[in-house]
Motif scaffolding. Structure first.
Motif: not given
Length: 649
Positions: A9, A14-15, A17-18, A39-40, A45
């Motif tokens: 990623d 981050q959002e 990826a989540r 976790c990143h 990810t």
């Protein structure tokens, strides 16, 4: 046991990826009901859902090494984690938990991928090494745990199940026709291929690395047999039995004592699972081991009386799961359309039902899987030995004619492994190479039937297709094997690794139940592979060495009993409870939407079976399972489903 997903990623928010991790992980939530996290880790990810067995309070995943350089998600268990923990500590590493996952990641930082030679257990894992920017995907030598991957624009995406991987927004969704052809012959989508073009499975005993856009595959273990011509150098029967018993007891003990969780045994009443139950109960004197067996309404398939007798002899806490046609049909209608990759082994249905019932009592069970392949227990191996002897005096055409004559003169029946059916299947493979005979005699469809079954457009993609490519690869470099040995290696290649172990993993994990197989302990497997055929198949008695060892634990009736086999009454189901589903799913309109199967050829198979002219249930089952999956695939990703867990944070 667990499920995990992950993807490259770099540059992603981050959002985003989540959300992607959450969507993918929800598809494998059944593999880990004890919680989830993500976790990143420096461009990758990782997300994980847990079914915990070691240090549940401190071993949460994804797990990051003490140095912070390596992050891992791990599905499985290292049965020798206590020994490895001592070695890691001796190297100066201060471990923070009692988790086998921590041992794995710290051992990697000490040894790199050379650590694989030290692991004893079942595993699939993905780790990211930020020092080199490398992602590593690995499976244990026997392939007990699945692992899929595909290339995506940012790099690589991977998951414990195909269904989860397909929820990645960049994952391909086109069926792989050549892999479909393999499935129709071999009953499974065999590694390294998958049901979807562009998606691969990590081979058993291999790991795949992804670094800077480049993929590499490294094989660290493969099954190897000692040629029988060296049999004179091997151990005698008594020495072999002593060593085999020692390794078998250690294999059962590893699986029983590596966790504080209570474990049971799937007990069919046959020799293999009875031997496992016997040793498991010996390890826990005074504490009855829970045992579980299937009781079929159809007496041709029922072994529950044998299992009950073994349980009484051993003193286990026994449970019989009664299974009727409606129960089996219920699994098909509720689960197969949303299950993972198609598998044409109908014994998945009762396996799922028994596992579901066992999960009400325990979190894990031991099984007898692997003994037939390791110790030549299938009737097929007896037939292969007979073929070797008969072909010395009879040419193949005359032998084939003799078998066909017997088939015509014996009465037909449709129970579990009828003699006429077995002989008829055997006749189909007599002129083939030994390593092909098992599959040609049991295949839903022979390779020569595929051009008539598939549409011309689909069939055109099969030019040069060979379903036995992987078998040939594993036989290379192993000269001097007998026909029985070549057939054994072939059976291990796909039937054990891609059919049996896929069935047990899927049947267990759909129930959040861990299945452990002592006969597939690597030390035991390697010892069995080193033994001459005569200690495994003695004259025409399979599992000879196990019978010698188990004679002191079990009644003679169990030790000497002929294997029945764990199967489901599919022929009757397709004519009865599943008839409406069969007709709807394999209707011409449904098949035309896929454009893969010739509607007239499929209609003929249906009419013959439902009309009682011939039993085409194996063919129809393979087609039904695939088409149910295909319709789910083409319905699009199930992106709007609510995750099984609270949102990843």
């Amino acid at each position: 046991m667990c499920g995990f997903v992950g993807f490259s990623d770099a540059g992603a928010g981050q959002e985003d990826a989540r959300v992607t991790a959450e969507r993918m992980l929800a598809a494998v939530a059944h593999r880990g009901p004890d919680g989830s996290d993500w976790c990143h880790h420096r461009g990758v990810t990782l997300a994980h859902c847990a079914l915990t067995f070691t240090d549940p309070d401190h071993g949460a995943q994804p797990f990051v090494s003490a140095s912070g350089a390596t992050a891992v998600v791990f599905n499985g268990e290292l049965y020798n984690h206590a020994v490895l923990r001592a070695e890691v500590r001796a190297a100066g590493v201060a471990l923070r938990t009692g988790s086998d996952t921590e041992v794995l990641v710290e051992l990697y930082e000490l040894l790199g991928m050379r650590m694989l030679d030290r692991l004893r257990g079942m595993f699939a894992f993905a780790l990211h090494d930020a020092r080199t920017g490398t992602t590593v995907l690995a499976r244990d030598p026997m392939g007990k745990k699945p692992l899929y991957y595909t290339c995506v624009p940012d790099g690589i995406a991977f998951a414990s199940e195909l269904t989860a991987l397909l929820r990645h927004p960049a994952a391909p969704r086109t069926p792989d026709v050549r892999a479909l052809a393999d499935y129709l012959v071999l009953q499974a989508f065999c590694a390294p291929a998958s049901a979807v073009s562009g998606v691969c499975k990590v081979r058993p005993g291999s790991y795949v690395t992804h670094r800077h856009g480049a993929l590499d595959e490294i094989e660290f273990w493969r099954p190897r047999l000692t040629p029988d011509r060296r049999a004179g150098r091997g151990p005698g029967r008594r020495e072999a039995a002593r060593r085999f018993e020692e390794l078998f007891r250690a294999a059962v003990a590893r699986r029983m004592t590596s966790t504080d969780r209570r474990l049971g045994v799937l007990l069919s009443g046959g020799l293999d699972s009875s031997a496992v139950a016997a040793v498991a109960q010996q390890l826990l004197p005074g504490r009855p081991v829970p045992t579980f067996s299937a009781g079929f309404a159809d007496p041709d398939f029922d072994e529950s009386d044998h299992a009950r007798a073994v349980a009484r002899h051993l003193g286990t806490e026994h449970h019989v799961v009664r299974i009727g046609g409606a129960d089996l049909a219920g699994v098909v209608e509720s689960e197969l359309a949303v299950a993972d990759e198609p598998l044409a082994d109908p014994s998945l249905l009762p396996t799922r039902l028994v596992c579901r019932a066992a999960r009400e009592h325990v979190r894990g069970v031991l099984t007898g899987d692997g003994a037939d392949e390791l110790l030549l227990g299938y009737r097929y191996f007896q037939a292969e030995r007979a073929i070797e002897l008969l072909l010395r005096v009879l040419p193949a055409p005359r032998l084939e004619a003799l078998v066909r004559l017997l088939v015509r003169r014996l009465p037909a029946r449709s129970g579990n492994l009828p003699v006429t059916h077995a002989l008829g299947l055997l006749a189909k493979g007599l002129r083939a190479a030994p390593e092909h005979r098992f599959y040609l005699s049991t295949a839903p469809f022979g390779p020569g039937e595929l051009p008539r079954l598939l549409t011309p457009e689909a069939g055109a993609e099969l030019t040069g297709h060979d379903p036995f490519t992987e078998v040939s690869r594993l036989l290379r470099g192993q000269p001097g094997l007998t026909g029985v040995q070549r057939s054994q290696l072939a059976v291990v290649t796909h039937f054990l690794r891609d059919v049996i172990l896929t069935k047990t993993d899927r049947g267990g994990m759909r129930s959040s139940l861990e299945l452990r197989s002592p006969f597939l302990d690597l030390d035991l497997v390697e010892y069995g592979n080193s033994l001459p055929t005569g200690l495994k198949l003695h004259r025409f008695t399979g599992k000879y060495l196990l019978r010698q060892v188990a004679a002191g634990w079990l009644p003679p009736s169990v030790v000497q009993r002929t294997k029945l086999g764990f199967r489901a009454p599919v022929a009757a189901l397709l004519r009865g409870e599943l008839r409406p589903l069969l007709l709807d799913t394999l209707s011409p309109s449904s098949l035309r939407r896929g454009g893969l199967f010739d509607t007239g050829a499929v209609r003929l198979l249906i009419d013959d079976h439902l009309g009682g002219r011939r039993d085409t249930s194996r063919k129809l089952w393979a087609l039904l399972v695939y088409q149910l999956w295909f319709e789910s695939l083409t319905a699009g990703p199930r992106a709007l489903e609510s995750p099984a867990y609270p949102a990843l944070s």
